[in-house]
Design a protein around this motif. Structure first.
Motif, PDB file in Angstrom:
ATOM      1  N   VAL A 101     116.787  72.169 -56.874  1.00  0.00           N
ATOM      2  CA  VAL A 101     116.705  71.247 -55.857  1.00  0.00           C
ATOM      3  C   VAL A 101     115.290  71.539 -55.057  1.00  0.00           C
ATOM      4  O   VAL A 101     114.953  72.833 -54.870  1.00  0.00           O
ATOM      5  N   ALA A 151     126.980  64.169 -52.371  1.00  0.00           N
ATOM      6  CA  ALA A 151     126.412  65.461 -51.923  1.00  0.00           C
ATOM      7  C   ALA A 151     127.287  65.677 -50.366  1.00  0.00           C
ATOM      8  O   ALA A 151     127.121  64.753 -49.632  1.00  0.00           O
ATOM      9  N   LYS A 166     116.367  67.859 -58.358  1.00  0.00           N
ATOM     10  CA  LYS A 166     116.792  66.571 -57.473  1.00  0.00           C
ATOM     11  C   LYS A 166     115.550  66.854 -56.516  1.00  0.00           C
ATOM     12  O   LYS A 166     115.032  68.199 -56.078  1.00  0.00           O
ATOM     13  N   ASP A 195     121.608  61.351 -55.505  1.00  0.00           N
ATOM     14  CA  ASP A 195     122.489  62.693 -55.052  1.00  0.00           C
ATOM     15  C   ASP A 195     122.381  62.346 -53.472  1.00  0.00           C
ATOM     16  O   ASP A 195     121.571  62.734 -52.892  1.00  0.00           O
ATOM     17  N   MET A 196     123.096  61.428 -52.770  1.00  0.00           N
ATOM     18  CA  MET A 196     123.480  61.191 -51.582  1.00  0.00           C
ATOM     19  C   MET A 196     124.329  61.571 -50.736  1.00  0.00           C
ATOM     20  O   MET A 196     125.624  61.621 -51.247  1.00  0.00           O
ATOM     21  N   GLY A 197     124.060  61.999 -49.455  1.00  0.00           N
ATOM     22  CA  GLY A 197     125.226  62.367 -48.625  1.00  0.00           C
ATOM     23  C   GLY A 197     125.326  61.774 -47.388  1.00  0.00           C
ATOM     24  O   GLY A 197     126.105  60.733 -47.409  1.00  0.00           O
ATOM     25  N   ARG A 198     124.464  61.967 -46.418  1.00  0.00           N
ATOM     26  CA  ARG A 198     124.596  61.420 -45.012  1.00  0.00           C
ATOM     27  C   ARG A 198     124.706  59.970 -45.032  1.00  0.00           C
ATOM     28  O   ARG A 198     125.341  59.260 -44.403  1.00  0.00           O
ATOM     29  N   GLN A 218     118.833  75.727 -54.508  1.00  0.00           N
ATOM     30  CA  GLN A 218     117.436  75.300 -53.727  1.00  0.00           C
ATOM     31  C   GLN A 218     116.221  76.216 -54.376  1.00  0.00           C
ATOM     32  O   GLN A 218     116.285  77.372 -54.267  1.00  0.00           O
ATOM     33  N   ASP A 231     127.596  69.140 -49.357  1.00  0.00           N
ATOM     34  CA  ASP A 231     127.347  70.847 -49.486  1.00  0.00           C
ATOM     35  C   ASP A 231     126.810  71.084 -47.933  1.00  0.00           C
ATOM     36  O   ASP A 231     126.670  72.287 -47.917  1.00  0.00           O
ATOM     37  N   HIS A 232     126.485  70.295 -47.099  1.00  0.00           N
ATOM     38  CA  HIS A 232     125.975  70.530 -45.857  1.00  0.00           C
ATOM     39  C   HIS A 232     126.482  71.676 -45.424  1.00  0.00           C
ATOM     40  O   HIS A 232     125.692  72.330 -44.265  1.00  0.00           O
ATOM     41  N   ARG A 255     127.382  73.997 -55.485  1.00  0.00           N
ATOM     42  CA  ARG A 255     126.107  74.788 -54.824  1.00  0.00           C
ATOM     43  C   ARG A 255     126.388  76.104 -54.875  1.00  0.00           C
ATOM     44  O   ARG A 255     127.169  76.934 -54.714  1.00  0.00           O
ATOM     45  N   MET A 269     128.793  66.791 -55.433  1.00  0.00           N
ATOM     46  CA  MET A 269     128.018  68.132 -55.177  1.00  0.00           C
ATOM     47  C   MET A 269     128.449  68.792 -53.944  1.00  0.00           C
ATOM     48  O   MET A 269     128.301  68.296 -52.646  1.00  0.00           O
ATOM     49  N   GLY A 284     118.953  61.944 -51.068  1.00  0.00           N
ATOM     50  CA  GLY A 284     119.132  60.926 -49.677  1.00  0.00           C
ATOM     51  C   GLY A 284     118.317  61.110 -48.779  1.00  0.00           C
ATOM     52  O   GLY A 284     117.493  60.521 -48.285  1.00  0.00           O
ATOM     53  N   GLY A 285     118.573  62.502 -47.999  1.00  0.00           N
ATOM     54  CA  GLY A 285     117.838  62.657 -46.731  1.00  0.00           C
ATOM     55  C   GLY A 285     118.522  62.268 -45.437  1.00  0.00           C
ATOM     56  O   GLY A 285     119.743  61.879 -45.685  1.00  0.00           O
TER      57      GLY A 285
END
Ligand code: R5P
Length: 296
Positions: free
Chosen positions: A173, A55, A203, A251-254, A141, A57-58, A107, A86, A226-227
């Motif tokens: 999501v 992810a 998600k 689905d992990m980002g940070r 979302q 898309d932040h 997104r 994503m 992820g969070g």
């Protein structure tokens, strides 16, 4: 046109062999149209039925997030390790090579920035554009229990209807606001509503107690979000717990792009998700790759 001369005359129809019934292991997808199943199979590895989605898309609500200052430099090199990416259509068109082999989840909801009430979202792109980009799914979302709950549900159902028109799945999501808890009761409610209203993938966040019930009660694949950034071993443990509780991937980002060694981290996540490697062993892989990079 094929040459009409020289065709072999013998034909083999195997009349005693029943037609092959092709099945895959994507939950709830067996009755979907061929194109939609094909797109889902580009997101979920057909061997494991799971996905490692990256992810990034932040920026659609919080601008240049740490670790995403230069998506062309931060994310594009990681794409080869992801089953799916994503992101926003803006980030894809400007900063991701069109030759990428990764699945694409776009997104498709947005509106407010971090300066405003985040649940005040609308559908933020047309399905035509998702098709033009060759997306494999769109993401929206859904704010169950939030101030704009009904509108976000409408965003979802509108995209689901349009998605069926072109064979494109929707990823719903579960959004968690300040006032919404991340326990199994809430997450079970939100994931089930999203699936029943038509999303083909959901998600949601992981919770320590009862996550297996959240997954079991959702008739389509659940992907763990992820969070916030955690220490690498903790993030790998959370991913492992989620897939062992039945999640169809992450689905992990940070936790990937803010890691000191993002490529090593996404490979470690893959080992947990696709090989069921113990998180401690996956962490060793991460450390070895990080140390090797430092020595190079
Ligand atoms: C959440 O639903 C949004 O898509 C986020 O921008 C993204 O998924 C967050 O990823 P992470 O929490 O793993 O950094």
């Amino acid at each position: 046109m094929a040459d009409l001369e020289g065709n072999a005359s013998a034909k083999t129809f195997h009349p005693d062999v029943p037609a092959v019934a092709f099945t895959h292991n994507i939950r709830g997808a067996g009755n979907l149209d061929w194109g939609m199943q094909n797109r889902l199979a580009r997101i979920f590895d057909p061997q494991t039925g799971r996905t490692v989605m990256l992810a990034f898309d932040h920026g659609y609500f919080q601008g240049p997030t740490s670790g995403l200052e230069r998506i062309d430099l931060n994310i594009a090199p990681l794409a080869e390790h992801a089953d799916a990416l994503m992101g926003t259509r803006g980030a894809l068109r400007s900063s991701i090579p069109p030759a990428t082999r990764a699945g694409l989840v776009l997104r498709a909801s947005g509106g407010p920035s971090i300066l405003k009430e985040l649940s005040d979202e609308y559908t933020a792109m047309a399905m035509d554009d998702a098709v033009r980009i060759n997306a494999d799914a769109v993401a929206v979302q859904v704010f169950v229990g939030g101030e704009h709950e009904s509108r976000s549900i409408r965003n979802l159902t509108t995209l689901v209807d349009k998605g069926y028109g072109v064979g494109l799945p929707v990823l719903g999501v579960t959004a968690v606001g300040k006032e919404l808890t991340r326990d199994a009761r809430y997450l079970g409610l939100a994931t089930r509503i999203i699936a029943e209203l038509g999303a083909q993938i959901v998600k949601t966040y992981y919770c320590d107690d009862g996550f297996e019930d959240v997954v079991a009660g959702c008739p389509v694949p659940v992907i763990m979000a992820g969070g916030r950034k955690l220490p690498e071993l903790e993030a790998l443990t959370m991913a492992s717990n989620a897939v062992r509780a039945g999640a169809a991937g992450v689905d992990m980002g940070r936790n990937i792009f803010q890691s000191p060694s993002p490529a090593a981290m996404i490979r470690a996540v893959r080992a947990v998700v696709h090989q069921d490697l113990d998180p401690a062993d996956a962490y060793e892989l991460y450390r070895e790759a990080t140390d090797a990079k430092a020595l190079a």
